[in-house]
Design a protein around this motif. Structure first.
Motif, PDB file in Angstrom:
ATOM      1  N   ALA A  36       2.123  -0.423   2.292  1.00 20.38           N
ATOM      2  CA  ALA A  36       2.605   0.650   3.167  1.00 20.38           C
ATOM      3  C   ALA A  36       2.421   2.383   3.018  1.00 20.38           C
ATOM      4  CB  ALA A  36       3.254  -0.314   3.969  1.00 20.38           C
ATOM      5  N   VAL A  60      -0.290   3.146   1.232  1.00 19.68           N
ATOM      6  CA  VAL A  60      -1.077   4.151   1.859  1.00 19.68           C
ATOM      7  C   VAL A  60      -1.416   5.320   2.874  1.00 19.68           C
ATOM      8  CG1 VAL A  60      -2.737   3.279   4.288  1.00 19.68           C
ATOM      9  CG2 VAL A  60      -1.955   1.731   2.663  1.00 19.68           C
ATOM     10  N   PHE A  61      -0.193   5.815   3.061  1.00 22.10           N
ATOM     11  CA  PHE A  61       0.316   7.071   3.534  1.00 22.10           C
ATOM     12  C   PHE A  61       0.298   8.133   2.594  1.00 22.10           C
ATOM     13  CE2 PHE A  61       3.689   9.626   4.051  1.00 22.10           C
ATOM     14  CZ  PHE A  61       3.861  10.433   5.851  1.00 22.10           C
ATOM     15  N   TRP A  86       3.515  -5.799   0.614  1.00 17.67           N
ATOM     16  CA  TRP A  86       3.344  -5.194   1.818  1.00 17.67           C
ATOM     17  C   TRP A  86       4.292  -3.751   2.272  1.00 17.67           C
ATOM     18  CZ3 TRP A  86      -0.978  -5.286   4.663  1.00 17.67           C
ATOM     19  CH2 TRP A  86      -1.743  -6.577   3.727  1.00 17.67           C
TER      20      TRP A  86
END
Length: 250
Positions: free
Chosen positions: A65, A68-69, A61
């Motif tokens: 994350a 994704v950014f 995760w």
């Protein structure tokens, strides 16, 4: 209810077939363990396996994350500028083709034997599908909707936020669901090559080295379970945030 029952029934059928094949062909447990052997390993080491699973889940995760950014930022730049698209896209395709396991030793040399190199491998595997799906979503807005916003004198920012982003979200979530599955692959690959004594990847490697095939299969089972749970967490988030998308595509 049916959506939950069918996968469970199918899984039980697979486990039953696995059990029968192992028994009928008298497969040695060192080669392929029986389902009850795997279950006994899960019962024998619950705290150890839970701790190692939590370590892998944190890697997944955290890397997801970050991916994704980075992926969204790159997608916005690519979709906003043809020059950026022409400059960056070929490099991204070439970079994605590099076998991630090949750069594993370098990551260990750069970041050490902690969690950082594993997270980096997760990022490398995840960000490309996120970029690709987000760019495709942003570019899929129908031309007549764009023309409508222009006729209403909407600014580019308002058109982007009110039209292009909502239209892109379904494909964005498609990329997220693909990336989260790759994230678990990346985490385990990072644990295989990154050293250390933490994570499900370490459990599998150590179990194979000690000819504890049942424990290795238990680690694989937990990895699949975490992947399924993470995938359906994203499905639930998509349904919560985009109820209109489900209605228009059903």
């Amino acid at each position: 209810m049916v959506a939950v029952a069918l996968p469970v029934v199918f899984l039980l059928a697979l486990i039953g077939a696995w059990y029968l094949l192992v028994r009928i062909h008298d497969v040695p447990p060192q080669v392929v363990p029986s389902p009850e052997t795997v279950g006994s390993e899960l019962v024998r080491l619950p705290e150890y396996l839970a701790t190692q699973s939590w370590y892998t889940l944190r890697e997944v995760w955290a890397g997801f994350a970050i991916a994704v950014f980075i992926g969204v930022a790159l997608a916005l730049a690519i979709s906003a500028s043809r020059v950026v698209d022409q400059a960056v896209s070929p490099v991204l395709v070439g970079f994605n083709a590099i076998p991630k396991i090949a750069i594993g030793p370098m990551l260990v040399m750069w970041f050490g034997f902690g969690m950082q190199p594993k997270i980096f491998v997760v990022v490398l595997l995840c960000f490309f599908p996120i970029v690709l799906s987000t760019v495709a979503g942003l570019r899929s807005t129908p031309a007549d909707l764009i023309e409508l916003t222009r006729s209403l004198d909407a600014s580019r920012v308002k058109t982007f936020l009110k039209v292009r982003v909502p239209w892109a979200l379904p494909q964005f979530f498609t990329g997220l669901k693909l990336a989260i599955s790759l994230a678990f692959v990346g985490a385990v690959v990072g644990e295989f090559i990154g050293g250390g004594r933490d994570g499900i990847g370490y459990v599998i490697v150590a179990a194979k080295a000690n000819i504890q095939t049942g424990l290795a299969f238990a680690g694989i089972f937990l990895l699949a379970l975490m992947s399924i749970a993470s995938y359906y967490a994203l499905v639930a988030l998509e349904r919560l945030l985009l109820p209109w998308s489900r209605e228009t595509t059903s």
